[in-house]
Scaffold this active site. Sequence first.
Site, PDB file in Angstrom:
ATOM      1  N   HIS A  21     -11.080  -6.938 -17.147  1.00 29.97           N
ATOM      2  CA  HIS A  21     -12.046  -6.358 -18.093  1.00 29.97           C
ATOM      3  C   HIS A  21     -11.532  -5.016 -18.640  1.00 29.97           C
ATOM      4  CE1 HIS A  21     -16.544  -6.671 -19.243  1.00 29.97           C
ATOM      5  NE2 HIS A  21     -15.880  -5.985 -20.160  1.00 29.97           N
TER       6      HIS A  21
ATOM      7  N   ARG B 208     -18.231 -11.964 -23.363  1.00 27.55           N
ATOM      8  CA  ARG B 208     -18.874 -11.947 -22.051  1.00 27.55           C
ATOM      9  C   ARG B 208     -18.479 -13.225 -21.341  1.00 27.55           C
ATOM     10  NH1 ARG B 208     -19.186  -7.316 -22.283  1.00 27.55           N
ATOM     11  NH2 ARG B 208     -21.024  -5.954 -22.283  1.00 27.55           N
TER      12      ARG B 208
ATOM     13  N   ILE C 283     -12.846 -12.203 -24.998  1.00 26.45           N
ATOM     14  CA  ILE C 283     -13.017 -10.761 -24.780  1.00 26.45           C
ATOM     15  C   ILE C 283     -14.490 -10.392 -24.940  1.00 26.45           C
ATOM     16  CG2 ILE C 283     -10.672 -10.015 -25.298  1.00 26.45           C
ATOM     17  CD1 ILE C 283     -13.460  -9.951 -27.935  1.00 26.45           C
TER      18      ILE C 283
ATOM     19  N   ILE D  42     -16.316  -6.552 -34.022  1.00 26.40           N
ATOM     20  CA  ILE D  42     -15.117  -6.836 -33.227  1.00 26.40           C
ATOM     21  C   ILE D  42     -14.399  -8.058 -33.756  1.00 26.40           C
ATOM     22  CG2 ILE D  42     -14.296  -7.480 -30.931  1.00 26.40           C
ATOM     23  CD1 ILE D  42     -16.594  -5.735 -29.793  1.00 26.40           C
TER      24      ILE D  42
ATOM     25  N   ARG E 211     -23.273 -17.214 -36.927  1.00 27.59           N
ATOM     26  CA  ARG E 211     -24.625 -17.760 -37.087  1.00 27.59           C
ATOM     27  C   ARG E 211     -25.229 -17.455 -38.457  1.00 27.59           C
ATOM     28  NH1 ARG E 211     -27.577 -14.064 -32.474  1.00 27.59           N
ATOM     29  NH2 ARG E 211     -27.056 -12.009 -33.325  1.00 27.59           N
TER      30      ARG E 211
ATOM     31  N   GLU F 276     -18.284 -12.485 -12.933  1.00 27.08           N
ATOM     32  CA  GLU F 276     -17.538 -11.248 -12.749  1.00 27.08           C
ATOM     33  C   GLU F 276     -18.202 -10.345 -11.707  1.00 27.08           C
ATOM     34  OE1 GLU F 276     -16.281  -7.734 -15.887  1.00 27.08           O
ATOM     35  OE2 GLU F 276     -16.279  -9.798 -16.597  1.00 27.08           O
TER      36      GLU F 276
ATOM     37  N   GLY G  23     -18.743 -10.400 -36.001  1.00 29.69           N
ATOM     38  CA  GLY G  23     -19.318  -9.068 -36.079  1.00 29.69           C
ATOM     39  C   GLY G  23     -18.210  -8.042 -36.233  1.00 29.69           C
TER      40      GLY G  23
ATOM     41  N   GLY H 114     -11.130  -4.341 -21.856  1.00 27.25           N
ATOM     42  CA  GLY H 114     -11.452  -4.266 -23.281  1.00 27.25           C
ATOM     43  C   GLY H 114     -11.512  -2.875 -23.874  1.00 27.25           C
TER      44      GLY H 114
END
Length: 317
Positions: free
Chosen positions: A284, A237, A235, A158, A179, A266, A156, A286
Amino acid sequence: MLKLLITRNLPDTVIAKARETFDVTYRDSPAIMTRDELETSLRDYDVVLPTLGDAYGADVFAAVPDPRCKLLANFGVGYNHIDAKAAAEVGISVTNTPGAVTDATADIALTLMLMTCRRAGEGERMVRAGSWDGWHPTQLLGLHMSGKTLGVVGMGRIGEAIAQRAHFGFGMQIRFYNRSPKTLPFPAQQIEALTDLAAQVDVVVIAVPGGADTHHLIDASVFNAMNSHAHLVNIARGDVVKESDLIDALQTGQIAGAGLDVYEFEPKVPQELIDLENVTLLPHLGTSALEIRQAMGLMAVDNAIAFAKGNVLPNAV
């Protein structure tokens, strides 16, 4: 004036922008919402601006079947903490903040790639502990990243930003698993099977959305397919990776190392990961840059303002 609840502490510019349009209740706290707070937010506010960890599951919506709230304007691109289908069933729309997070998250992916491949975290710990006794030719030999092959899981926004940085910045060959078919504006090969991708690359970076479809997508089958010199970076989930399988792969030398910014449970990080030298652990980070968090917050507020004006939601999920 509609009532808006902001569930966590956000930059001042975001709060100020929200107050121009809404009667704002600001929950200035880093703590996630409790179950009672979640239910109360649906009963007492027209719009809620939640974020990661504020768990609006189906059970919360079932407890408030006729909510006053009609919009959850999520702060963040990921919204797997919100059951969007269950929200829709009680008349609540959900929006997110895509685009604003792309570059910052991609930058953290490259940070983790370099840190794990070049053993930077291990080296820093050595210096801080006072155990470095000077340079020598075979100390902390890592993986030279330039010219290697990168496998991106999830192409995607990112994933593409990560691949672009790796290709043009480090001369890496790009292979990816996605996918749906995708053509990129730079050389890249799409691989049909995830384990085939794992077997062909030196670094695997995970950039898929969270949710039921990707839960434990990365498990022992992927680690067993990876080369023993290869590294995993996550990076996305935390629960995309089956953490117990990752720990086994790191402890046994099935893979050389890992760089993690997210964790399956988390903020709980297993002691087994903390004890390992061949893993880099970040809290986290990011999107943790002021201008990025401001942009995310302002985008969330813009979604709320569109709702208040009866306009089409810019970032409906």
